[in-house]
Motif scaffolding. Structure first.
Motif, PDB file in Angstrom:
ATOM      1  N   MET A  69      -9.663   9.991 -20.722  1.00  0.00           N
ATOM      2  CA  MET A  69     -10.477  10.884 -19.883  1.00  0.00           C
ATOM      3  C   MET A  69     -11.939  10.521 -20.064  1.00  0.00           C
ATOM      4  SD  MET A  69      -9.787  14.299 -22.138  1.00  0.00           S
ATOM      5  CE  MET A  69      -8.140  13.702 -22.581  1.00  0.00           C
ATOM      6  N   GLY A  70     -12.718  10.716 -18.998  1.00  0.00           N
ATOM      7  CA  GLY A  70     -14.104  10.282 -19.018  1.00  0.00           C
ATOM      8  C   GLY A  70     -15.011  11.134 -19.861  1.00  0.00           C
ATOM      9  N   SER A  71     -14.586  12.383 -20.105  1.00  0.00           N
ATOM     10  CA  SER A  71     -15.418  13.320 -20.857  1.00  0.00           C
ATOM     11  C   SER A  71     -14.523  14.365 -21.508  1.00  0.00           C
ATOM     12  CB  SER A  71     -16.402  14.007 -19.910  1.00  0.00           C
ATOM     13  OG  SER A  71     -17.016  15.110 -20.534  1.00  0.00           O
ATOM     14  N   LYS A  72     -15.006  14.916 -22.612  1.00  0.00           N
ATOM     15  CA  LYS A  72     -14.293  16.025 -23.252  1.00  0.00           C
ATOM     16  C   LYS A  72     -14.123  17.181 -22.266  1.00  0.00           C
ATOM     17  CE  LYS A  72     -14.736  19.110 -27.225  1.00  0.00           C
ATOM     18  NZ  LYS A  72     -15.718  19.745 -28.117  1.00  0.00           N
ATOM     19  N   SER A  73     -15.076  17.306 -21.327  1.00  0.00           N
ATOM     20  CA  SER A  73     -15.012  18.409 -20.358  1.00  0.00           C
ATOM     21  C   SER A  73     -13.802  18.284 -19.429  1.00  0.00           C
ATOM     22  CB  SER A  73     -16.299  18.476 -19.532  1.00  0.00           C
ATOM     23  OG  SER A  73     -16.433  17.324 -18.717  1.00  0.00           O
ATOM     24  N   ASP A  74     -13.160  17.126 -19.381  1.00  0.00           N
ATOM     25  CA  ASP A  74     -11.965  16.930 -18.548  1.00  0.00           C
ATOM     26  C   ASP A  74     -10.703  17.470 -19.210  1.00  0.00           C
ATOM     27  OD1 ASP A  74     -13.481  15.493 -16.644  1.00  0.00           O
ATOM     28  OD2 ASP A  74     -13.185  13.616 -17.743  1.00  0.00           O
ATOM     29  N   PHE A  75     -10.750  17.674 -20.515  1.00  0.00           N
ATOM     30  CA  PHE A  75      -9.503  17.921 -21.256  1.00  0.00           C
ATOM     31  C   PHE A  75      -8.795  19.205 -20.813  1.00  0.00           C
ATOM     32  CE2 PHE A  75      -7.104  19.140 -25.211  1.00  0.00           C
ATOM     33  CZ  PHE A  75      -6.100  18.212 -25.013  1.00  0.00           C
ATOM     34  N   ALA A  89      -5.485   7.703 -16.450  1.00  0.00           N
ATOM     35  CA  ALA A  89      -6.933   7.827 -16.617  1.00  0.00           C
ATOM     36  C   ALA A  89      -7.462   8.926 -15.713  1.00  0.00           C
ATOM     37  CB  ALA A  89      -7.614   6.503 -16.300  1.00  0.00           C
ATOM     38  N   ALA A  90      -8.131   9.896 -16.334  1.00  0.00           N
ATOM     39  CA  ALA A  90      -8.678  11.040 -15.596  1.00  0.00           C
ATOM     40  C   ALA A  90     -10.198  10.991 -15.652  1.00  0.00           C
ATOM     41  CB  ALA A  90      -8.174  12.338 -16.214  1.00  0.00           C
ATOM     42  N   ALA A  91     -10.829  11.216 -14.502  1.00  0.00           N
ATOM     43  CA  ALA A  91     -12.292  11.277 -14.488  1.00  0.00           C
ATOM     44  C   ALA A  91     -12.754  12.036 -13.258  1.00  0.00           C
ATOM     45  CB  ALA A  91     -12.894   9.870 -14.500  1.00  0.00           C
ATOM     46  N   GLY A  92     -13.982  12.532 -13.355  1.00  0.00           N
ATOM     47  CA  GLY A  92     -14.549  13.264 -12.233  1.00  0.00           C
ATOM     48  C   GLY A  92     -15.807  12.607 -11.725  1.00  0.00           C
ATOM     49  N   LYS A  93     -16.323  13.159 -10.618  1.00  0.00           N
ATOM     50  CA  LYS A  93     -17.548  12.665  -9.971  1.00  0.00           C
ATOM     51  C   LYS A  93     -17.401  11.180  -9.573  1.00  0.00           C
ATOM     52  CE  LYS A  93     -20.531  16.031 -12.215  1.00  0.00           C
ATOM     53  NZ  LYS A  93     -21.599  16.263 -13.196  1.00  0.00           N
ATOM     54  N   ALA A  94     -18.265  10.288 -10.109  1.00  0.00           N
ATOM     55  CA  ALA A  94     -18.132   8.857  -9.824  1.00  0.00           C
ATOM     56  C   ALA A  94     -17.024   8.329 -10.732  1.00  0.00           C
ATOM     57  CB  ALA A  94     -19.447   8.140 -10.104  1.00  0.00           C
ATOM     58  N   PRO A 126      -7.823  12.229 -10.410  1.00  0.00           N
ATOM     59  CA  PRO A 126      -9.168  12.693 -10.048  1.00  0.00           C
ATOM     60  C   PRO A 126      -9.382  14.115 -10.581  1.00  0.00           C
ATOM     61  CG  PRO A 126      -7.897  11.986  -8.107  1.00  0.00           C
ATOM     62  CD  PRO A 126      -6.939  12.118  -9.233  1.00  0.00           C
ATOM     63  N   VAL A 127     -10.475  14.311 -11.307  1.00  0.00           N
ATOM     64  CA  VAL A 127     -10.781  15.627 -11.868  1.00  0.00           C
ATOM     65  C   VAL A 127     -11.643  16.401 -10.871  1.00  0.00           C
ATOM     66  CG1 VAL A 127     -12.028  16.820 -13.727  1.00  0.00           C
ATOM     67  CG2 VAL A 127     -10.579  14.835 -14.251  1.00  0.00           C
ATOM     68  N   LYS A 128     -11.319  17.678 -10.701  1.00  0.00           N
ATOM     69  CA  LYS A 128     -12.088  18.511  -9.767  1.00  0.00           C
ATOM     70  C   LYS A 128     -13.517  18.666 -10.281  1.00  0.00           C
ATOM     71  CE  LYS A 128     -12.022  22.863  -7.323  1.00  0.00           C
ATOM     72  NZ  LYS A 128     -11.315  24.078  -6.980  1.00  0.00           N
ATOM     73  N   HIS A 177     -18.723   4.472 -17.729  1.00  0.00           N
ATOM     74  CA  HIS A 177     -20.175   4.303 -17.615  1.00  0.00           C
ATOM     75  C   HIS A 177     -20.897   4.472 -18.949  1.00  0.00           C
ATOM     76  CE1 HIS A 177     -18.680   5.947 -13.666  1.00  0.00           C
ATOM     77  NE2 HIS A 177     -19.131   4.761 -13.330  1.00  0.00           N
ATOM     78  N   ARG A 178     -20.413   5.437 -19.767  1.00  0.00           N
ATOM     79  CA  ARG A 178     -21.123   5.724 -21.019  1.00  0.00           C
ATOM     80  C   ARG A 178     -20.651   4.840 -22.169  1.00  0.00           C
ATOM     81  NH1 ARG A 178     -20.183  12.136 -19.980  1.00  0.00           N
ATOM     82  NH2 ARG A 178     -22.089  12.587 -18.838  1.00  0.00           N
ATOM     83  N   THR A 179     -19.379   4.476 -22.145  1.00  0.00           N
ATOM     84  CA  THR A 179     -18.856   3.583 -23.199  1.00  0.00           C
ATOM     85  C   THR A 179     -17.986   2.495 -22.560  1.00  0.00           C
ATOM     86  OG1 THR A 179     -16.939   5.038 -23.581  1.00  0.00           O
ATOM     87  CG2 THR A 179     -18.851   5.363 -25.018  1.00  0.00           C
TER      88      THR A 179
HETATM   89  C1  RP5 Z   1     -17.109  11.923 -15.530  1.00  0.00           C
HETATM   90  O1  RP5 Z   1     -18.172  12.775 -15.298  1.00  0.00           O
HETATM   91  C2  RP5 Z   1     -16.194  12.671 -16.457  1.00  0.00           C
HETATM   92  O2  RP5 Z   1     -14.877  12.231 -16.287  1.00  0.00           O
HETATM   93  C3  RP5 Z   1     -16.378  14.105 -16.074  1.00  0.00           C
HETATM   94  O3  RP5 Z   1     -15.372  14.561 -15.166  1.00  0.00           O
HETATM   95  C4  RP5 Z   1     -17.720  14.103 -15.356  1.00  0.00           C
HETATM   96  C5  RP5 Z   1     -18.741  14.959 -16.034  1.00  0.00           C
HETATM   97  O4  RP5 Z   1     -18.829  14.615 -17.402  1.00  0.00           O
HETATM   98  P1  RP5 Z   1     -19.703  15.497 -18.391  1.00  0.00           P
HETATM   99  O5  RP5 Z   1     -21.123  15.438 -17.889  1.00  0.00           O
HETATM  100  O6  RP5 Z   1     -19.133  16.906 -18.358  1.00  0.00           O
HETATM  101  O7  RP5 Z   1     -19.522  14.853 -19.749  1.00  0.00           O
HETATM  102  O8  RP5 Z   1     -17.499  10.713 -16.086  1.00  0.00           O
END
Ligand code: RP5
Length: 165
Positions: free
Chosen positions: A8-14, A62-67, A86-88, A39-41
């Protein structure tokens, strides 16, 4: 033992992926769960994906949101099947995430589920692994029977409710 990875792209996705983890566990799939960002790592993502097949992984989710480039970047570094979730997101209800995940160039597919479709990503992972693992195939058939039984119960209950209106 079947082996998968969930990135997942961020802990906020969990929070939106707990169901996914539960479904994977219910099929006995040994799942490595990681937070890493395209993007970050980017190096962490690239190194994992490039070595995934040699390290015994069979499917990557693989889960991620936004870009949401995470699934696509992983797919670019491995020939294993990659399932994109795709994460909302907060501004476009996940349409941004959906398009960033699904619109892959020819030759580098990402099997993309619905926005917030973590559970279905896990079922799809189980279906892919069922080709090799008969126990997963058995559990999938059992799950379909349970769903059909649930619908049959709902069918009878709604018919009865409608009759009494
Ligand atoms: C994406 O940006 C992540 O997957 C997440 O859904 C979104 C926002 O990330 P945070 O700013 O909450 O870390 O890369």
């Amino acid at each position: 033992m079947p082996k998968a990875a969930l990135f997942m792209g961020s802990k906020s996705d969990f929070a939106s992926l707990e169901g996914c983890v539960r479904v994977l566990k219910s099929f006995g799939i040994d799942t490595t769960v990681r937070v890493a960002s395209a993007h970050r790592t980017p190096q962490v993502v690239a190194e994992f994906a490039a070595g995934a097949r040699a390290n015994g992984y069979e499917v990557i989710l693989a889960a991620a949101g936004k870009a949401a480039h995470l699934a696509g970047v992983i797919a670019g570094h491995t020939t294993l099947p990659v399932i994109g979730i795709p994460v909302k997101s907060s501004f476009m209800d996940g349409l941004d995430s959906l398009l960033s995940t699904v619109q892959m160039p020819t030759g580098i597919p990402v099997a993309t589920v619905a926005v917030g479709g973590g559970d279905n990503a896990a079922y799809l992972c189980a279906q892919i692994l069922s080709i090799k693992y008969p126990e997963i195939a058995r559990k999938l058939a059992e799950h379909r029977e349970q769903m059909a039984a649930g619908i049959a119960r709902d069918d009878a209950a709604v018919a009865e409710q409608a009759r009494t209106l």
